[in-house]
Design a protein around this motif. Structure first.
Motif, mmCIF file in Angstrom:
data_model
loop_
_atom_site.group_PDB
_atom_site.id
_atom_site.type_symbol
_atom_site.label_atom_id
_atom_site.label_comp_id
_atom_site.label_asym_id
_atom_site.label_seq_id
_atom_site.Cartn_x
_atom_site.Cartn_y
_atom_site.Cartn_z
ATOM 1 N N TYR A 203 37.081 -36.291 -14.756
ATOM 2 C CA TYR A 203 36.678 -35.488 -13.232
ATOM 3 C C TYR A 203 38.259 -34.811 -12.780
ATOM 4 N N GLU A 204 39.241 -35.508 -13.077
ATOM 5 C CA GLU A 204 40.521 -35.255 -12.695
ATOM 6 C C GLU A 204 40.854 -33.943 -13.502
ATOM 7 N N ARG A 205 40.574 -34.006 -14.822
ATOM 8 C CA ARG A 205 41.013 -33.031 -15.921
ATOM 9 C C ARG A 205 40.130 -31.659 -15.271
ATOM 10 N N LEU A 206 38.935 -31.669 -14.751
ATOM 11 C CA LEU A 206 38.271 -30.723 -14.329
ATOM 12 C C LEU A 206 38.441 -30.325 -12.911
ATOM 13 N N SER B 180 26.274 -39.736 -7.815
ATOM 14 C CA SER B 180 26.012 -39.174 -6.708
ATOM 15 C C SER B 180 27.414 -38.947 -6.045
ATOM 16 N N ASN B 181 28.814 -39.338 -6.050
ATOM 17 C CA ASN B 181 29.788 -38.937 -5.646
ATOM 18 C C ASN B 181 30.244 -37.478 -6.330
ATOM 19 N N ILE B 182 30.100 -37.677 -7.595
ATOM 20 C CA ILE B 182 30.619 -36.546 -8.507
ATOM 21 C C ILE B 182 29.707 -35.192 -8.436
ATOM 22 N N ILE B 183 28.342 -35.756 -8.137
ATOM 23 C CA ILE B 183 27.522 -34.202 -7.896
ATOM 24 C C ILE B 183 27.885 -33.634 -6.469
ATOM 25 N N ALA B 184 27.588 -34.730 -5.296
ATOM 26 C CA ALA B 184 28.219 -34.217 -4.154
ATOM 27 C C ALA B 184 29.586 -33.416 -4.032
ATOM 28 N N ALA B 185 30.400 -33.965 -4.556
ATOM 29 C CA ALA B 185 31.944 -33.364 -4.564
ATOM 30 C C ALA B 185 31.807 -32.022 -5.258
ATOM 31 N N ARG B 186 31.122 -32.023 -6.269
ATOM 32 C CA ARG B 186 30.962 -30.628 -7.012
ATOM 33 C C ARG B 186 30.157 -29.543 -6.172
ATOM 34 N N VAL B 187 28.886 -29.917 -5.732
ATOM 35 C CA VAL B 187 28.225 -29.175 -4.618
ATOM 36 C C VAL B 187 28.997 -28.684 -3.428
#
Length: 217
Positions: free
Chosen positions: A103-106, A73-80
């Motif tokens: 995700y840091e690398r992204l 949920s956190n990574i999806i929300a951050a990307r949105v």
């Protein structure tokens, strides 16, 4: 996004610093953690849902923190927030250290809470100085904080930095932080915060504790 212990503490901390804040959580009862003095807005829903984010004011937000209990949920929300709404200042809390590194690398800043907590506990269990003060999520860079050894007392930070190969970020002198110039003289009792690559740490720390070489003296 997320009104657990971390989210509610973060929201109150931002409000104390005069920032306007909106908090999203699926459970409306979670907002009780904010306390009666909280004046920001609360939005019930999933923090990665576009309409929920819009109700929270994402379109005019300066920053977004995803601190729910779920990594996905956190990574999806951050990307949105970043990719669809253009919020540049985004951070996500991630429990899985492996995911945090990916995700840091992204380009998505993460707070790897498990790694951080484990490092903090480990530093208190093992002999002092065996573990760094801080290590970046990739494990590449570390920061150690140590009392200045006697061989460096009276010498400029420049010599300590050049001699060890580390980077002196700051000194703590008589309980007060100090960002040194290259010619700042190291004094007895100074706590030295020094950054280095993990792969170089044995050599840097050995030079730090041993002091200047004969040529440097």
């Amino acid at each position: 996004m997320g009104c657990g212990r971390v989210g509610s503490t973060l929201a109150r901390g931002l409000e104390v610093r005069d920032h306007s804040t909106a908090v999203i959580d699926q459970n409306p009862d979670a907002f009780r953690r904010l306390g009666p003095s909280f004046t920001g807005s609360t939005v019930t829903g999933r923090g990665f849902d576009r309409e929920v984010l819009k109700r929270a004011g994402i379109e005019t937000a300066d920053a977004f923190a995803a601190v729910s209990s779920g990594d996905n949920s956190n990574i999806i929300a951050a990307r949105v927030a970043r990719e669809q709404f253009g919020v540049t200042n985004v951070v996500a809390r991630i429990y899985d250290p492996g995911r945090a590194e990916v995700y840091e690398r992204l380009g998505i800043p993460t707070v790897a809470t498990v790694t951080w907590a484990a490092d903090q506990v480990l530093r208190r269990l093992v002999p002092k100085g065996d573990e760094p003060l801080w290590r970046d999520p990739s494990g590449t860079v570390r920061c150690d904080q140590m009392l200045a050894p006697s061989p460096w007392i009276g010498r400029p930070v420049r010599e300590m930095q050049d001699g060890t190969g580390g980077r002196i970020s700051h000194l703590t002198r008589l309980g007060t932080g100090l960002i040194p110039e290259r010619e700042t003289i190291v004094q007895e009792g100074d706590l030295v915060s020094i950054f280095m690559l993990e792969q170089d740490s044995d050599a840097v720390l050995a030079r730090f504790h041993n002091g200047p070489t004969d040529e440097e003296r």
